[in-house]
Design an enzyme around this catalytic site. Sequence first.
Site: not given
Length: 599
Positions: A525-527, A358
């Site tokens: 934490t948007h992997t 992101q």
Amino acid sequence: MDGAAMMSAASSARKLPQRDVVIIGLGWTGSILAEELTRAGLDVVAIERGPWRDTATDFPTTYAQDELRYHIRHELFLRPAQETMTFRNQPSGTALPIRSWGSFMPPNGVGGGGVHWNAETWRFLPSDFQLRTHLTERYGNGIIPADMTIQDWGVTFDELEPYYDRFEYLCGTSGKAGNLKGAKQAGGNPWEGPRSRDYPTPPQPQPYGPTLFAQAAKEMGYSPFPQPSGNLSQAYTNPLGVTLGPCTYCGFCEWFGCGNYSKASPQTTILPSLLRRPNFEARTLCEVLQINLDRSGKRARSVTYVTTDGELLEQPAELVLLCAFQLFNIHLLLLSGIGKPYDPGSGEGVIGRNYSYQTTSSVDAFFDGKNFNPFVASGAIGMCIDEFNGDNFDHGKLGFVGGGYMGAVQTNGRPIQSTRVPSGTPAWGAEWKKAAAKYYLGSYEAATHGSCYSYRDSYCDLDPTYTDGLGRKLMRITFDFHQNELRMSEYLTDRLAEIVQKMGPSHIDKKPRKGPYTITDYQTTHTCGGAIMGTDPKTSALNPYLQSWDVPNLFVMGATAFPQNAGYNPTGTVAALAFRAADAIVNQYLKDPGPLVRI
């Protein structure tokens, strides 16, 4: 038994009775799949690495929400000593183990990231799902950089819309429709895809900061709308009969569990119903080591896992659902030898391919004589605009593709990490204290939340050097921001600053995203990606129903399936894809087990 011995002994694990379904991970997707499949009559067991977590016992309203314990010391997250991975920016670099989580925070325990998320509940734009086709049709092939590996998802917004709706009504999502069946609605997001009905609950009442931002944006010709929120504006009973309460605006959402039953999570929406089912069992504090295939290599027959006392167990099942956190889904596929590992040199292979992230940025504003009461907050309260998201604006001469939403989302006023001071202020001492006291109430942060597209040199594989305590190779992440994303961030941050300046601050600090990417500073934490969905087995690991092309009785959930990341938080799309996969399993796969898409 040491790690190497434990792995070598996996074949001699004690075999348990056969079950219909084994689910690996009991977060949002695992809970959704378990609910749907037990309702269909299947015997389901879920295996979760972390501990059991429950609202009443783990997050009671009488328990202090301690910023030091939960945010700084990472109480609810996986410890790197339990499991970590290695990182490098470039394929030519040396990867080293991550010793302390920074850029992203892997969840741990029942509920997964749904326990401590902010509850920002978005639907991706229709063009996001057909990204490569859309961009080339509008701008020509030259708009896409040669090393960018974006692709269409294999599913359209219209196909996913009913499942977005199901998740929003499960959660009681608070918001205002901007597009009802193609008709634009005043006060909502005019850029969203057509929805079948409005949100189940109205938007949260907005505090001063978001209201001021919305006024400035509207004066500039934009269409501000309330952030869709899983922090509820009013009491709500969902279709499973579970009741949630209204948000109390405590300002402790992200990084924290909610003791008020007012933030949508598996604990407050699904588990109270699921746990009453006699055909469901949850096993916590159990680490899945591998997915076992039969001799043909085309069918998953069981999973091997280890308990905290070191006992090795094998759970056979007719159907295996991989529902762990995105990064751990990739790792388990690589360890289990399922799918061809990606090779960045040749561009061949699918496991580890198209890792993305992101691209966020912010503008800090400092005011004289204004009081924003930042502690009156929730994880997803705020006002946003979408004029610069996706391809909602002309990219023809900008030198980049992609975009993001921007807005004033008032998440917290916690003292340790919410003390903004103007640039040039000393980092400590009397002058810092004076500025922190002056601007605690009189400063405000607005942010952009941008897309991150996939590239040939951004991927995951098994590290050749480092292993974990169970003797398994660590997963290695290779990733850096590319010029496309950095130019996008610069452009969006400038547009955001124009709105913030109209709010009347005495000073602003623009903070566009800069390279290189660092693993140490928290971003999101948007992997995403690593085992992506698509229509071609040569460039995707999963078909459009999230079914493995290679092992048809294996389905892989989560943002693992995203071919690239859009300019929104991913949870709504993760959940919608899980509902769609569950629908396909119940109504197609169980009637005729095998590939749901034949090539």
